[in-house]
Design an enzyme around this catalytic site. Structure first.
Site, PDB file in Angstrom:
ATOM      1  N   GLU A  80       0.818  -1.222   0.000  1.00 41.37           N
ATOM      2  CA  GLU A  80       0.000   0.000   0.000  1.00 41.37           C
ATOM      3  C   GLU A  80       0.848   1.267   0.000  1.00 41.37           C
ATOM      4  OE1 GLU A  80      -2.591  -3.245   1.717  1.00 41.37           O
ATOM      5  OE2 GLU A  80      -0.533  -2.535   2.114  1.00 41.37           O
ATOM      6  N   PHE A 142     -11.595  -7.315  13.912  1.00 40.15           N
ATOM      7  CA  PHE A 142     -10.480  -7.740  13.059  1.00 40.15           C
ATOM      8  C   PHE A 142     -10.186  -6.685  12.003  1.00 40.15           C
ATOM      9  CE2 PHE A 142      -9.042 -10.097   9.201  1.00 40.15           C
ATOM     10  CZ  PHE A 142      -7.797 -10.484   9.683  1.00 40.15           C
ATOM     11  N   GLN A 143      -8.928  -6.309  11.887  1.00 36.07           N
ATOM     12  CA  GLN A 143      -8.452  -5.311  10.925  1.00 36.07           C
ATOM     13  C   GLN A 143      -9.207  -3.989  11.046  1.00 36.07           C
ATOM     14  OE1 GLN A 143      -8.228  -7.119   6.973  1.00 36.07           O
ATOM     15  NE2 GLN A 143      -6.160  -7.845   7.428  1.00 36.07           N
ATOM     16  N   LYS A 192     -17.623  -1.490   5.273  1.00 35.17           N
ATOM     17  CA  LYS A 192     -17.948  -2.550   4.317  1.00 35.17           C
ATOM     18  C   LYS A 192     -19.449  -2.648   4.072  1.00 35.17           C
ATOM     19  CE  LYS A 192     -17.145  -7.465   3.378  1.00 35.17           C
ATOM     20  NZ  LYS A 192     -16.460  -8.703   3.842  1.00 35.17           N
ATOM     21  N   MET A 509      24.013   9.554   2.833  1.00 38.52           N
ATOM     22  CA  MET A 509      23.910  10.834   3.522  1.00 38.52           C
ATOM     23  C   MET A 509      24.194  10.677   5.011  1.00 38.52           C
ATOM     24  SD  MET A 509      23.501  14.052   2.955  1.00 38.52           S
ATOM     25  CE  MET A 509      22.463  14.527   1.572  1.00 38.52           C
TER      26      MET A 509
END
Length: 611
Positions: A80, A142-143, A192, A509
């Site tokens: 993602e 969940f999630q 959802k 760097m």
């Protein structure tokens, strides 16, 4: 739908009509669809061309109608974070809104870094995330993650849509907010069951954004006051930031510069806003800017800041920055005016409109002035500094390949309309210094947040939006190992990006700072890509479906670049094995003032009397 609009507004662009079902209902009449179908129709209607994302449980209902869309292309990324940076690259290159999509919980939280990145660099991005069903919100299901709460500080605005009928309005408002005023990321979180529920769809929806009215037209009195200061200044500088590119004001900037004869400096985010080849351009200011640009700002008596925010990487120690300069500060966001440096003349508005009015006001002021100020001595001073301290580099004494040479040759051999992006670190600074930028939106990088791993997914988004232009990602071996899995996406989706890995075997760097400030104690910066060739970037590229090339000597550089430029049917990765001790110069050390800029190690700081 919960909403609390922030920042600024103007009339939204006319949306394209969505696809009609068969048989077609009367024009404008609502039709019955699921929330997910409403979402896809809304994306089509606002003109969304491509979505970067990954399906998952709570966003899955949206992916079913997306399969049938003939207007919206979905690109299945491998992470993602890659989706978010790709959306940013797409937006920066095209000037349109970039779109990414993720499921709830970890899918949504993986978008946090790219959203913060887009927020810092004012990039128009809309992120669409799935959420647990309404009944489970707040139960630690969940999630489940409160992505609206998590992203509140790093988005321009966000929505939690709790009614499927509100989906079209949420999408329309998200695109409007992202692309107007000061651009920025907007998140739309949809449970959802909202996506699954049946609702009605009609377009266009009514926008309801009370209090959101960004100022685009500048105040005439402030413009006239700025013109007086410009015409009367003896050491003026046009300090150009990324807002000029966001406003598509590069042509107006050129007219203003040539009308006034004032020296121009362009920040890291504004490279390409003013042609590098123009004699009035003195380069990039800041920590690794040109000595001439830093000196110009430090010794100026007037700074005209256009779409810039007086970032610490530009100003150095703020208390000693440009001590004799009056400030004209023009910006679309009133919150930036006088935030870091008090403005003598504040101008809120769109840079294109501000500069257009400023040109007319300067002409009028010059006509009313008996004797114009002669800038020739100021120009000669800066020309002398530019001649004395040009950008340059030395070849490594051990005979290894110079990274600056590699980047310089990529710029010289590539077509004039090539778009470049970069990761973050030494290679980013060298790409900003040693490639010549003549046009806007040809240099795209992570400026404010400084996100390692930005280059590969950003290049993917750039090339998806601008398929006919060559896109080079200048990356470091550290950055490349963070997000190179998106090359598999590019290979499968037919996105032929070109990746130059500046492989110095270290976190370059960080190693430079350890060299300069930590007594050469190199703690945990050796990546092993030199010593052990782990990974072997050439073989890794081939495993990811790309062409893998390598160059280790000066004689090999041009040949591999030309070979890469001739391959346009799949991604190309070149492993440029370079010396490990090259450093970025000039440099203003963190916490010091710009008058202490060092042209190279071993050369004493260029104190104020030298400038």
């Amino acid at each position: 739908m919960t909403s609390a609009p922030s920042r600024q507004a103007q009339e939204p662009p006319s949306p394209r009509p969505g696809p009609r079902p068969k048989p077609a209902p009367p024009s404008g009449a609502p039709i019955r669809v699921t929330g997910a179908q409403s979402l896809v129709r809304s994306l089509e209607a606002v003109g969304c061309e491509v979505v970067f994302g990954i399906p998952g449980g709570t966003i899955l209902p949206a992916y079913d109608p997306l399969l049938d869309s003939t207007k919206v292309r979905h690109i299945l990324v491998r992470h993602e974070q890659g989706a978010g940076h790709a959306a940013t690259g797409y937006a920066q290159a095209t000037g349109k809104v970039g779109v990414c999509m993720a499921t709830s919980g970890p899918g949504a939280t993986n978008l946090v870094t790219p959203l913060a990145d887009a927020h810092m660099d004012s990039v128009p991005v809309v992120a669409i995330t799935g959420q647990q069903t309404r009944a489970l919100i707040g139960t630690d299901a969940f999630q489940e993650a409160d992505i609206c709460g998590i992203t509140m500080p790093i988005t321009k605005h966000n929505f939690l849509v709790t009614d499927p009928a509100e989906i079209p309005r949420a999408i329309a408002e998200a695109f409007h907010l992202a692309s107007t005023g000061r651009p920025g990321p907007v998140l739309v979180d949809i449970p959802k069951d909202v996506l699954q529920e049946t609702t009605s769809f009609s377009w266009p929806p009514e926008l309801r954004l009370p209090g959101y009215r960004p100022t685009t037209r500048p105040h005439g009195k402030q413009v006239r006051e700025a013109a007086k200061l410009i015409v009367g200044a003896r050491r003026p500088v046009l300090y150009v930031g990324g807002g000029v590119i966001k406003a598509d004001a590069h042509a107006e900037l050129l007219r203003l510069a040539e009308e006034t004869g004032i020296p121009v400096v362009t920040t890291l985010m504004a490279r390409g806003a003013f042609p590098d080849s123009h004699p009035q351009h003195y380069g990039m200011p800041g920590m690794h800017g040109t000595v001439a640009a830093v000196a110009a700002m430090q010794k100026s008596d007037l700074l005209v800041a256009l779409g810039a925010r007086f970032d610490d990487r530009v100003t150095g120690q703020l208390s000693t920055f440009a001590p004799d300069a009056q400030i004209v500060h023009a910006d679309i966001d009133p919150a930036e005016i006088s935030k870091n440096r008090r403005a003598d003349v504040p101008i809120v508005g769109d840079c294109k409109e501000i500069i257009t009015e400023l040109i007319d006001a300067v002409r009028t002021e010059k006509e009313n002035r008996a004797k114009p100020v002669d800038l020739s001595e100021w120009i000669k001073t800066l020309d002398d500094i530019r001649g004395t301290f040009p950008l340059g580099y030395d070849w490594p004494e051990d005979g290894t390949l110079s990274p600056q040479y590699v980047i310089e040759r990529i710029g010289q051999l590539s077509p004039s309309d090539t778009i470049y992006t970069a990761g973050v670190g030494q290679h980013q600074m060298w790409a900003a210094q040693f490639i010549k930028y003549e046009n806007p939106r040809t240099w795209i990088n992570s400026g404010g947040l400084g996100t390692m791993g930005y280059a590969v997914p950003a290049a993917m988004g750039i090339k998806a939006g601008m398929p006919d232009q060559v896109c080079w990602a200048i990356d470091g071996d550290g950055c490349f190992q963070m997000t190179n899995q998106e090359l598999a996406t590019c290979a499968i989706e037919g996105i032929p990006v070109k990746i130059a890995v500046i492989n110095n075997g270290n976190l370059g760097m960080v190693r430079q700072w350890q060299n300069l400030f930590y007594g050469e104690r190199y703690s945990n910066t050796d990546l092993g890509t030199h010593k052990h060739r782990i990974p072997d970037f050439k073989l890794l590229a081939e495993a990811l479906g790309c062409v893998g090339l390598r160059a280790e000597s000066r004689d090999e550089v041009d040949a591999v670049i030309q070979q890469a430029l001739e391959i346009n049917d799949r991604p190309v990765v070149i492993d440029f094995v370079v010396g490990k001790d090259a450093q970025v110069w000039p440099m203003v050390a963190a916490g010091t003032g710009n008058s202490e800029i060092m042209a190279a190690r071993g050369i004493r700081p260029l104190f104020d009397e030298d400038l």
